[in-house]
Each structure stands twice: as C-alpha cells, then as structure tokens.
Design an enzyme around this catalytic site. Sequence first.
Site, short mmCIF file in Angstrom:
data_model
loop_
_atom_site.label_atom_id
_atom_site.label_comp_id
_atom_site.label_asym_id
_atom_site.label_seq_id
_atom_site.Cartn_x
_atom_site.Cartn_y
_atom_site.Cartn_z
N HIS A 135 0.77 -1.21 -0.06
CA HIS A 135 0.03 0.15 0.09
C HIS A 135 0.85 1.31 0.05
O HIS A 135 1.81 1.15 0.83
CB HIS A 135 -0.89 0.01 1.10
CG HIS A 135 -2.19 0.70 0.98
ND1 HIS A 135 -2.22 2.13 0.90
CD2 HIS A 135 -3.24 0.57 0.98
CE1 HIS A 135 -3.33 2.74 0.66
NE2 HIS A 135 -4.26 1.76 0.51
N HIS A 136 0.33 2.29 -0.72
CA HIS A 136 1.20 3.45 -1.04
C HIS A 136 1.34 4.43 0.35
O HIS A 136 2.14 5.24 0.75
CB HIS A 136 0.62 4.38 -1.91
CG HIS A 136 1.77 5.11 -2.95
ND1 HIS A 136 3.02 5.53 -2.30
CD2 HIS A 136 1.78 5.38 -4.20
CE1 HIS A 136 3.80 5.95 -3.27
NE2 HIS A 136 3.08 5.96 -4.50
N ALA A 137 0.31 3.93 1.11
CA ALA A 137 0.25 4.66 2.38
C ALA A 137 1.36 4.62 3.46
O ALA A 137 1.93 5.15 4.28
CB ALA A 137 -1.17 4.34 3.36
#
Length: 442
Positions: A135-137
């Site tokens: 996930h890019h988070a």
Amino acid sequence: MPAFSAMESLFLFAESSRLATHVGAVQIFEPPPDSGPDFVRALHDSMLAETDLLPVLRRKGRRPLGRFVWTEDRAPDLAAHVRLTTLPAGATEETLLAAVAELHARRLNRRKPLWEFHLFEGLPEGRFAAYFKIHHAIADGATVQTVLRSGLSPDPAERGSSMLRATARPQLGLVREAPTPPAKAGIRVRTRRLTRPELANIRFRAPRTMFNRRISARRAIATTTWSLDRVRAVGRAVDGTVNDVVLAACAGALRSYLDERGVLPDRPLVAAVPVSTRSATDDRPGNEVGVVLAGLATDRPDPAERLRAITASTSAAKALFAELSEPEISALLVANGVGLLAQAVPGVTRLTGRAAVNLFVSDIAGPDQPHYWRGARLERIFGLPMPSDHVPLILVAFGHAGRLHLSATCCPVAVPEVGRLIALLDNSFHALENHAELRTAE
C-alpha cells in the site's frame, strides 16, 4: 502508536472500488542451471517459513476514534500474503502480465499488513515471476526496492537469501535524476522565497486530453526493454541524460497515439516525474517522495526538436533547484506531490475544473551488474505504480544490468490498446536513435 501523516492519510481516503492505492513491481527470473522442477515451490515454502520479516511488512493501520494510526502485527499469517500460482500450459509473458494486471486491480485487505507477494511458475524454459505489491500509505518506490533487494545478491552462488527478510544490503535502485538537497551536497546556494510566477512555471499547465477522466477498476500492463547503452548514446548526442531520452521517447509515443485517434491537443502534454527525497541509506517505511513537472513538447512534430526542448526544460529546472534552499526544494516537491494525490480524492478535480498533469513518467536507476535470487538470474523488472482518476497512465523505466525495462500501467477504459502505445514507444526511441546517429556522423 504513530499517527498517519497527511500524505499517508490521503492514500487511504483516495482509495475506492475503482482505485486501489498500492504500488508494486513484477520480476522475471531465469532459473539456475542446477534447479529441479520444484525450485519455485521451494522458494514459496521458504518464504512461508520466514520469521525475521522486514519491519514494513508487519505494519498495518487502525482507526480508533476516527484517526488513522500504525500498529505492528508481530506474527502475520504469511499464507495470507505469499501465494504461488501455476500458469496454464503454453503461458507467455502476455499471460503473466494479464494475471498480474488482475491482481494489481484488487485492493489490499486493511485488516492485515498491507502487502502481498505472488510467485508464478510455468513460463517458457522454466522461467518464473514474482509480483509484489504494497500500500502506498506505508511505502514509496524506494520501500518497494528495499523489499525486492532483500532477496537479491550479485553472487549467483548465494542460496540463503530471502525476499522478505530484514537485511542491510544497499539499495537496488533509486529514482534517477533526483535533485540532491543542496545543503547535503555541500553546494553553496542562495536562499530566497519562491514567488508565485515561479511556481506557475512549474505547476498546473496540462491541456485536457482523453486521459483526464475517471478510471474504472480494471488495469492493463504492457512492457518493452531497451539497451541502456543505446539510450545513453542518444542522450550524449544532445548533452542530455537517460531521463531526458525516456521523456522524449514517451512524448513521441503519446503524440502518435493521440494523433491516431484525432485527439492530439495543441498545447504540449505535461508529465509528473516522481523524485525521491530520501538519502541513499534511508530505508524507513513511509513516503519520502515529491514530484516535479515536465513539459513533453508534444506540439512539436520533429523528434529531434522534442528531445532538445525537453533537455532544455530539464536543465532549466535543475538551474532553478540550484537557486533554492533545501527547505524550499522539499516544500516544492512535496506540495506538487500532495496536490497531485489530492486530485484522486473524489470531487477535487470537478471543483478545480482541470487536471494538473496528463500522466506520470518515472525513471529508476538500478545496478549495472546482474542480480540473483538463490541462483536464479533476474532478467527483467517492471515497476507497477498506481493509476488514478484523471491520471490513468503511468510509464516507468527501470534500469538493471545494462538494460532499461519500460512498463505502461493504465486503466484500459481510459487508455485503450496500451500494447499499441508500447509499440509506438519503441518507434519513438528508434526515431531518436536515428537522429543521434546522424549527429554522430556529422
């Protein structure tokens, strides 16, 4: 429990049934000469048995009292994250990319650590592939490379490496042409404020195109590979860089692609170019990345003129950065990045009335020497980023062992026939090569 940063929260808020906000990569390997038929299955089993995981692979988010915070899963169920797929008989690389595109369209399970690792066996001549997404988070491109490098070695005889294990190996690659903050580089700079006209020269001048629309939940991937020496030769002919040549080749392909459909805008397209703001030794989880914008000169029909215009534009951008202080550079890069991410949040672009850019183009410099995973040689590696509303197309160039591996990741509704776009990308590069050969002959 550390709270999410503003950018990390945006990646979660932007996610929807149509938009999966993760990034990843696919690697294709040639098995070692002494491998047996169960080599890939043995890799899978060894990954399931791994206990010393990279810290980023234990991270997951919670939202107590409406506020996102990070927690650690001390014993994640690796069977839920690491999977093995046998491709059907007669599978080709196109079969693999179709399977990866389907996986890349699916959102990660937020109740678990936010990553998956898929192994694929059944490619011709015993080759196999690995697809990793996170996930890019919790991860930017450098974090993806941290995970991938954990299992790779320049030594083909090494057999004990694990793709998920915590390790201290150097980075496999960093975003090429990242402007080093002047204070860290020891360069004397003149500190001054960025004025509004200067910001206007860098931001938000993209024409509207067929790409600037809402995307579907589907994804498509197409790839090609070039000789890195040939790319460098084209750059030398105009005193440009690999990054300049990649941008110019993309510009030529996009011009032809849009012109074939009768929708080429009069004004030049604008690309967002990710820039890592990490130091070479920083492998912490999270996002340490900004964005600069580049005009692609798609209004110019001559490929040589486009390349010269792009080289002049990137040189001017570097000159501007040389005039700025470290805080000003960081503020500009992050402001561009947050602004572009915000337009993926539903309704933002409808309120502003226009999109900031037309596409993303990323160029990653990997190692020059070959790398191996338990003796299996890494043949190709393709970055798989995150298409979003109004930016449904992202082109990534990944350098490794003398070759440049290019991938286009897109929503096929907004960007139909992405394979045609890749063919035009090859044609565009060959046109630049012809120009470079003429310059050399002179």
